[in-house]
Scaffold this active site. Structure first.
Site, PDB file in Angstrom:
ATOM      1  CG  ASP A   1      30.159  48.100 118.776  1.00 17.81           C
ATOM      2  OD1 ASP A   1      30.569  47.467 119.577  1.00 17.81           O
ATOM      3  OD2 ASP A   1      29.677  48.237 117.503  1.00 17.81           O
TER       4      ASP A   1
ATOM      5  CG  ASP B   1      26.877  44.058 122.758  1.00 13.94           C
ATOM      6  OD1 ASP B   1      26.534  43.441 124.148  1.00 13.94           O
ATOM      7  OD2 ASP B   1      27.171  43.157 121.904  1.00 13.94           O
TER       8      ASP B   1
END
Length: 261
Positions: free
Chosen positions: A6, A109
């Site tokens: 991420d 995200d």
């Protein structure tokens, strides 16, 4: 072994675990997790040098092209025989329907966080608040539809806009109690105002979504600034770490399940 990454605006988080199957639990069982700042990206290969053999890589990147290039180089060192998959928003994935006007425009995200929230709390109306460099607050229905949301500056960005004491933001934020909303000094007044703005947006979203759905709402709180907000929340919430990584895990789980049937 599956490596999930991420890449956010400030930090890069990673998690490693066994390849998920249809029987894997909703909450991932991490072999290891960690995070680094963007400036530490050249050290990522060394950090993961002793990791078990990696056979799949899935990356969510909202940090731009330079970070993408640096990640590509680091991953080539870590697992030279594995081609990373770059996660992106889609009209539908892992049990979540993307109701954005242009589904591909939704930040990957946010999409991953919504997938994770729906997987962890199925058949519940959700507000998903991810509090990082920016704060995103998104609505997901019990039927698994992402309805949209809002984006506002994160806690630190808000404080930086007033240019006082941002280096000590965590310490100041932790020192404010609910009874001290009206601070008697400027530094705490700034942070109290910023916290109040964040909480106001989240709590308003919970109220509005509950009225729209005519049903109770579960609030999911995640992100680096979440601990500074959690103590002051006036609505019930669930604090989940690594929500984007968990969404990537469910995306990989869905992909692997499809490809084995």
């Amino acid at each position: 072994m599956l490596l999930l990454i991420d890449a956010g605006n400030t930090r890069i988080k990673w998690g490693m675990l066994e390849l998920p199957t249809a029987a894997s639990p909703a909450l991932p069982v991490w072999e290891s997790v960690g995070s680094i700042g963007h400036e530490q990206l050249p050290d990522l290969a060394a950090t993961l040098a002793m990791a078990p053999p990696i056979t799949q890589i899935l990356v969510s990147n909202v940090a731009g092209a330079k970070v993408s290039e640096a990640l590509t180089a680091a991953l080539a060192e870590i697992a030279p025989d594995v081609v990373p998959a770059w996660f992106s928003s889609a009209p539908q994935l892992a049990g979540l329907h993307n109701g954005y006007r242009n589904p591909l425009q939704l930040g990957c995200d946010r999409f991953a966080s919504a997938i994770a929230a729906h997987a962890l709390y199925p058949q519940q109306n959700l507000i998903v608040a991810t509090c990082g460099t920016a704060t995103t607050i998104d609505a997901v229905s019990a039927e698994g539809v992402f309805h949209g949301g809002m984006i506002l500056p994160g806690l630190k960005l808000m404080a930086q806009s007033l240019a006082r004491n941002t280096a000590q933001l965590p310490q100041v934020a932790e020192s404010i109690s609910v009874d001290d909303v009206f601070a008697d000094n400027t530094d705490q007044a700034i942070v109290s105002g910023c916290i109040g703005a964040q909480l106001g947006a989240i709590e308003r979203a919970v109220t509005k979504w509950g009225l729209a759905q005519k049903s109770p709402v579960t609030c999911i709180l995640s992100g680096g600034a979440a601990p500074y907000l959690a103590a002051h929340m006036d609505v019930q919430y669930q604090h989940i770490d690594n929500l984007v990584l968990t969404g990537l895990y469910h995306a990989a789980k869905a992909h692997n399940n499809v490809n084995t049937h």
